[in-house]
Design a protein around this motif. Sequence first.
Motif, PDB file in Angstrom:
ATOM      1  N   ASP A 153     -29.165 -29.515 -15.097  1.00 46.74           N
ATOM      2  CA  ASP A 153     -28.784 -28.095 -15.217  1.00 46.74           C
ATOM      3  C   ASP A 153     -27.761 -27.711 -14.153  1.00 46.74           C
ATOM      4  O   ASP A 153     -26.812 -26.964 -14.430  1.00 46.74           O
ATOM      5  CB  ASP A 153     -30.024 -27.199 -15.098  1.00 46.74           C
ATOM      6  N   PHE A 154     -27.961 -28.211 -12.936  1.00 43.26           N
ATOM      7  CA  PHE A 154     -27.035 -27.913 -11.850  1.00 43.26           C
ATOM      8  C   PHE A 154     -25.629 -28.400 -12.190  1.00 43.26           C
ATOM      9  O   PHE A 154     -24.656 -27.633 -12.136  1.00 43.26           O
ATOM     10  CB  PHE A 154     -27.514 -28.560 -10.538  1.00 43.26           C
ATOM     11  N   TRP A 155     -25.508 -29.676 -12.569  1.00 40.59           N
ATOM     12  CA  TRP A 155     -24.183 -30.228 -12.844  1.00 40.59           C
ATOM     13  C   TRP A 155     -23.580 -29.672 -14.127  1.00 40.59           C
ATOM     14  O   TRP A 155     -22.358 -29.537 -14.226  1.00 40.59           O
ATOM     15  CB  TRP A 155     -24.208 -31.758 -12.821  1.00 40.59           C
ATOM     16  N   ALA A 156     -24.402 -29.302 -15.099  1.00 43.05           N
ATOM     17  CA  ALA A 156     -23.876 -28.635 -16.298  1.00 43.05           C
ATOM     18  C   ALA A 156     -23.302 -27.276 -15.906  1.00 43.05           C
ATOM     19  O   ALA A 156     -22.264 -26.855 -16.424  1.00 43.05           O
ATOM     20  CB  ALA A 156     -24.963 -28.476 -17.359  1.00 43.05           C
ATOM     21  N   SER A 157     -23.952 -26.611 -14.971  1.00 44.93           N
ATOM     22  CA  SER A 157     -23.456 -25.316 -14.501  1.00 44.93           C
ATOM     23  C   SER A 157     -22.179 -25.485 -13.686  1.00 44.93           C
ATOM     24  O   SER A 157     -21.239 -24.705 -13.822  1.00 44.93           O
ATOM     25  CB  SER A 157     -24.534 -24.607 -13.688  1.00 44.93           C
TER      26      SER A 157
END
Length: 146
Positions: free
Chosen positions: A67-71
Amino acid sequence: MNHVLRSAEERRREIQLNADRMGIDDAYISDLIETFYARVRADETLGPIFNAEIGDNWGPHLARMKDFWASVAMNAGRYNGKPVPAHTKLTGVDPSDFQIWLGLFRQTLEDTAPNVEVVYYFMERAERIARSLQMAMFGLPTLPRA
Protein backbone atom coordinates in the motif's frame (compact mmCIF):
# COMPACT_ATOMS: atom_id res chain seq x y z
CA MET A 1 7.35 31.71 -16.46
CA ASN A 2 3.76 30.57 -16.78
CA HIS A 3 2.66 28.35 -13.93
CA VAL A 4 -0.50 26.36 -14.41
CA LEU A 5 -2.25 25.48 -11.19
CA ARG A 6 -3.66 21.99 -11.19
CA SER A 7 -6.11 20.53 -8.78
CA ALA A 8 -5.06 17.67 -6.53
CA GLU A 9 -7.25 15.38 -8.60
CA GLU A 10 -5.55 16.50 -11.84
CA ARG A 11 -2.12 15.92 -10.30
CA ARG A 12 -3.20 12.52 -8.97
CA ARG A 13 -4.49 11.50 -12.41
CA GLU A 14 -1.24 12.64 -14.06
CA ILE A 15 0.82 10.51 -11.65
CA GLN A 16 -1.45 7.52 -12.23
CA LEU A 17 -1.24 7.85 -16.02
CA ASN A 18 2.55 8.19 -15.85
CA ALA A 19 2.85 5.10 -13.65
CA ASP A 20 0.59 3.17 -16.00
CA ARG A 21 2.65 4.30 -19.01
CA MET A 22 5.81 2.95 -17.31
CA GLY A 23 4.18 -0.39 -16.50
CA ILE A 24 3.79 0.23 -12.77
CA ASP A 25 0.66 -1.43 -11.40
CA ASP A 26 -0.41 -3.35 -8.32
CA ALA A 27 0.90 -6.63 -9.75
CA TYR A 28 4.36 -5.15 -10.31
CA ILE A 29 4.44 -3.53 -6.86
CA SER A 30 3.42 -6.83 -5.27
CA ASP A 31 6.24 -8.64 -7.09
CA LEU A 32 8.73 -5.90 -6.16
CA ILE A 33 7.82 -5.94 -2.48
CA GLU A 34 7.70 -9.74 -2.15
CA THR A 35 11.08 -10.10 -3.87
CA PHE A 36 12.69 -7.20 -2.02
CA TYR A 37 11.64 -8.25 1.47
CA ALA A 38 12.68 -11.85 0.81
CA ARG A 39 16.14 -10.40 0.13
CA VAL A 40 15.95 -8.16 3.21
CA ARG A 41 15.13 -11.17 5.41
CA ALA A 42 18.11 -13.06 3.95
CA ASP A 43 20.53 -10.13 4.33
CA GLU A 44 23.05 -10.63 7.15
CA THR A 45 22.76 -7.01 8.31
CA LEU A 46 19.14 -6.07 7.61
CA GLY A 47 17.55 -9.46 8.28
CA PRO A 48 18.10 -9.43 12.05
CA ILE A 49 16.86 -5.82 12.36
CA PHE A 50 13.63 -6.55 10.49
CA ASN A 51 13.08 -9.95 12.08
CA ALA A 52 13.53 -8.51 15.59
CA GLU A 53 10.73 -6.04 14.89
CA ILE A 54 8.43 -8.10 12.66
CA GLY A 55 9.09 -11.68 13.79
CA ASP A 56 6.66 -14.04 12.07
CA ASN A 57 4.19 -11.25 11.27
CA TRP A 58 5.40 -10.57 7.73
CA GLY A 59 2.00 -10.80 6.04
CA PRO A 60 0.63 -7.53 7.47
CA HIS A 61 3.99 -5.79 6.96
CA LEU A 62 4.14 -6.81 3.30
CA ALA A 63 0.54 -5.68 2.75
CA ARG A 64 1.35 -2.32 4.39
CA MET A 65 4.49 -1.91 2.24
CA LYS A 66 2.52 -2.71 -0.93
CA ASP A 67 0.00 0.00 0.00
CA PHE A 68 2.84 2.38 0.84
CA TRP A 69 4.65 1.91 -2.47
CA ALA A 70 1.38 1.96 -4.45
CA SER A 71 0.69 5.32 -2.81
CA VAL A 72 4.22 6.59 -3.51
CA ALA A 73 4.47 5.33 -7.09
CA MET A 74 0.86 5.53 -8.30
CA ASN A 75 -0.70 8.01 -5.85
CA ALA A 76 -3.08 5.20 -4.86
CA GLY A 77 -3.91 6.81 -1.51
CA ARG A 78 -4.09 3.49 0.34
CA TYR A 79 -1.34 4.04 2.91
CA ASN A 80 -2.14 5.84 6.13
CA GLY A 81 0.71 4.76 8.41
CA LYS A 82 3.30 6.82 10.23
CA PRO A 83 6.72 5.73 8.99
CA VAL A 84 8.82 8.13 11.09
CA PRO A 85 7.64 6.88 14.53
CA ALA A 86 7.78 3.28 13.26
CA HIS A 87 11.44 3.72 12.35
CA THR A 88 12.64 5.98 15.18
CA LYS A 89 11.63 3.36 17.77
CA LEU A 90 13.95 0.76 16.22
CA THR A 91 17.15 -0.21 17.99
CA GLY A 92 20.30 -1.61 16.49
CA VAL A 93 20.05 0.47 13.31
CA ASP A 94 23.18 2.17 12.00
CA PRO A 95 23.09 5.05 9.50
CA SER A 96 25.04 2.86 7.06
CA ASP A 97 22.14 0.36 7.05
CA PHE A 98 20.24 2.78 4.82
CA GLN A 99 22.85 2.31 2.09
CA ILE A 100 22.48 -1.46 2.36
CA TRP A 101 18.68 -1.08 2.12
CA LEU A 102 18.98 1.21 -0.91
CA GLY A 103 21.47 -1.14 -2.59
CA LEU A 104 19.14 -4.12 -2.14
CA PHE A 105 16.19 -2.06 -3.35
CA ARG A 106 18.07 -0.94 -6.47
CA GLN A 107 19.20 -4.49 -7.24
CA THR A 108 15.64 -5.77 -6.82
CA LEU A 109 14.36 -3.05 -9.14
CA GLU A 110 17.02 -3.86 -11.72
CA ASP A 111 16.01 -7.53 -11.54
CA THR A 112 12.23 -6.97 -11.68
CA ALA A 113 11.39 -3.64 -13.32
CA PRO A 114 9.68 -3.69 -16.71
CA ASN A 115 12.15 -1.03 -17.93
CA VAL A 116 15.01 1.17 -16.72
CA GLU A 117 12.73 4.19 -16.32
CA VAL A 118 10.95 2.34 -13.50
CA VAL A 119 14.27 1.79 -11.71
CA TYR A 120 15.00 5.52 -11.75
CA TYR A 121 11.42 6.43 -10.82
CA PHE A 122 11.41 4.23 -7.70
CA MET A 123 15.00 4.99 -6.71
CA GLU A 124 14.41 8.75 -6.76
CA ARG A 125 11.58 8.24 -4.29
CA ALA A 126 13.39 5.60 -2.22
CA GLU A 127 16.45 7.84 -1.80
CA ARG A 128 14.28 10.77 -0.71
CA ILE A 129 12.42 8.56 1.80
CA ALA A 130 15.67 7.06 3.12
CA ARG A 131 17.18 10.54 3.62
CA SER A 132 14.08 11.65 5.50
CA LEU A 133 14.02 8.60 7.76
CA GLN A 134 17.76 8.73 8.35
CA MET A 135 17.49 12.39 9.33
CA ALA A 136 14.59 11.62 11.68
CA MET A 137 16.53 8.78 13.30
CA PHE A 138 20.05 10.22 13.40
CA GLY A 139 19.77 13.98 12.81
CA LEU A 140 21.71 15.99 10.30
CA PRO A 141 25.13 14.49 9.57
CA THR A 142 26.97 17.66 10.66
CA LEU A 143 24.86 18.37 13.73
CA PRO A 144 24.71 16.44 16.99
CA ARG A 145 21.55 14.47 17.61
CA ALA A 146 19.22 16.14 20.12
